[in-house]
Design a protein around this motif. Structure first.
Motif, PDB file in Angstrom:
ATOM      1  N   SER A 123       0.780  -1.123   0.019  1.00 56.89           N
ATOM      2  CA  SER A 123       0.172   0.060  -0.118  1.00 56.89           C
ATOM      3  C   SER A 123       0.900   1.293   0.278  1.00 56.89           C
ATOM      4  CB  SER A 123      -0.818   0.094   1.282  1.00 56.89           C
ATOM      5  OG  SER A 123      -1.925  -1.214   0.699  1.00 56.89           O
ATOM      6  N   TRP A 127       1.657   4.519  -2.496  1.00 55.16           N
ATOM      7  CA  TRP A 127       1.419   5.665  -2.472  1.00 55.16           C
ATOM      8  C   TRP A 127       1.997   6.530  -2.834  1.00 55.16           C
ATOM      9  CZ3 TRP A 127      -3.202   8.434  -0.742  1.00 55.16           C
ATOM     10  CH2 TRP A 127      -4.766   8.043   0.052  1.00 55.16           C
ATOM     11  N   GLY A 135      -2.669   4.972  -5.333  1.00 54.58           N
ATOM     12  CA  GLY A 135      -2.741   3.947  -4.073  1.00 54.58           C
ATOM     13  C   GLY A 135      -3.762   4.399  -3.300  1.00 54.58           C
ATOM     14  N   ALA A 138      -5.177   1.151  -4.988  1.00 61.51           N
ATOM     15  CA  ALA A 138      -4.115  -0.133  -4.807  1.00 61.51           C
ATOM     16  C   ALA A 138      -4.118  -0.742  -3.154  1.00 61.51           C
ATOM     17  CB  ALA A 138      -2.971   0.314  -4.785  1.00 61.51           C
ATOM     18  N   THR A 139      -4.795   0.435  -2.654  1.00 65.12           N
ATOM     19  CA  THR A 139      -5.181  -0.190  -1.129  1.00 65.12           C
ATOM     20  C   THR A 139      -6.416  -0.298  -0.797  1.00 65.12           C
ATOM     21  OG1 THR A 139      -3.627   2.137   0.222  1.00 65.12           O
ATOM     22  CG2 THR A 139      -5.426   0.582   1.459  1.00 65.12           C
ATOM     23  N   VAL A 142      -5.773  -4.042  -2.080  1.00 67.59           N
ATOM     24  CA  VAL A 142      -4.714  -4.951  -1.214  1.00 67.59           C
ATOM     25  C   VAL A 142      -6.254  -6.046   0.127  1.00 67.59           C
ATOM     26  CG1 VAL A 142      -3.089  -4.969   0.880  1.00 67.59           C
ATOM     27  CG2 VAL A 142      -2.754  -4.070  -2.107  1.00 67.59           C
ATOM     28  N   PHE A 143      -7.266  -4.147   0.643  1.00 66.08           N
ATOM     29  CA  PHE A 143      -8.037  -4.594   1.470  1.00 66.08           C
ATOM     30  C   PHE A 143      -8.894  -5.725   1.183  1.00 66.08           C
ATOM     31  CE2 PHE A 143     -11.442  -3.647   3.822  1.00 66.08           C
ATOM     32  CZ  PHE A 143     -11.173  -3.620   5.663  1.00 66.08           C
TER      33      PHE A 143
END
Length: 178
Positions: A123, A127, A135, A138-139, A142-143
């Motif tokens: 993450s 960013w 960012g 992507a975060t 991922v989560f």
């Protein structure tokens, strides 16, 4: 207390204990070793904070890399110690040595923290390299992917519903005494 991994080894004939124990510990050691080589290589080449315009994100990235390298080295050594504890000259002595090796299994929860640090690292890197929008996307990815996969594995894969009823239970799982 005995971990589930060690307790399952008590149910097999003494002749098969060494093969099963070494298979468990070698798989963990291989994972740890591969992760360690990557983490240490990255940690030895941190971002130069003076060259990054997002100083605090670069600082967080370097800090997470250092934490991942330390956790990786520690878990590799712990799994190696577990392998060396499973030594013996006869099936009976190997069977008895599992009592010593079982103590190291409780430290395998370090692998869970490594996974969480890696997710954080992905993450933060997103960013840094993709800006705020990249960012954030992507975060979020991922989560969501992590939560979906853990839900599938824990809910349907191993049928662990009562223990996984709270969404963030796995985050604190290494803190619990099994």
């Amino acid at each position: 207390r005995v971990s589930m991994e060690m307790a399952s080894l008590l149910c097999v004939p003494p002749e098969a204990v060494w093969d099963r124990a070494i298979t468990i510990f070698m798989a963990v050691n291989l994972y740890c070793s591969l992760l360690m080589t990557t983490a240490v290589a990255l940690a030895l080449n941190p971002l130069e904070l003076s060259k990054e315009k997002n100083y605090w994100l670069a600082f967080a990235y370097n800090t997470l890399l250092a934490a991942l390298a330390a956790l990786s080295i520690m878990s590799t050594l712990i799994s190696l110690f577990a392998i060396t504890q499973c030594s013996g000259s006869t099936p009976e002595t190997i069977y008895a040595s599992l009592a010593r090796a079982g103590a190291f299994v409780h430290f395998f929860s370090v692998l869970w923290w490594q996974t969480l640090v890696m997710l954080g690292l992905v993450s933060v890197a997103a960013w840094l390299r993709s800006g705020w929008l990249g960012g954030a996307v992507a975060t979020g990815v991922v989560f969501v992917v992590f939560q979906l996969l853990q839900h599938v594995v824990f809910m349907w894969g191993i049928d662990a519903f009562p223990q996984i009823a709270l969404p963030w239970t796995p985050t604190g799982a290494p803190l619990l005494d099994k």
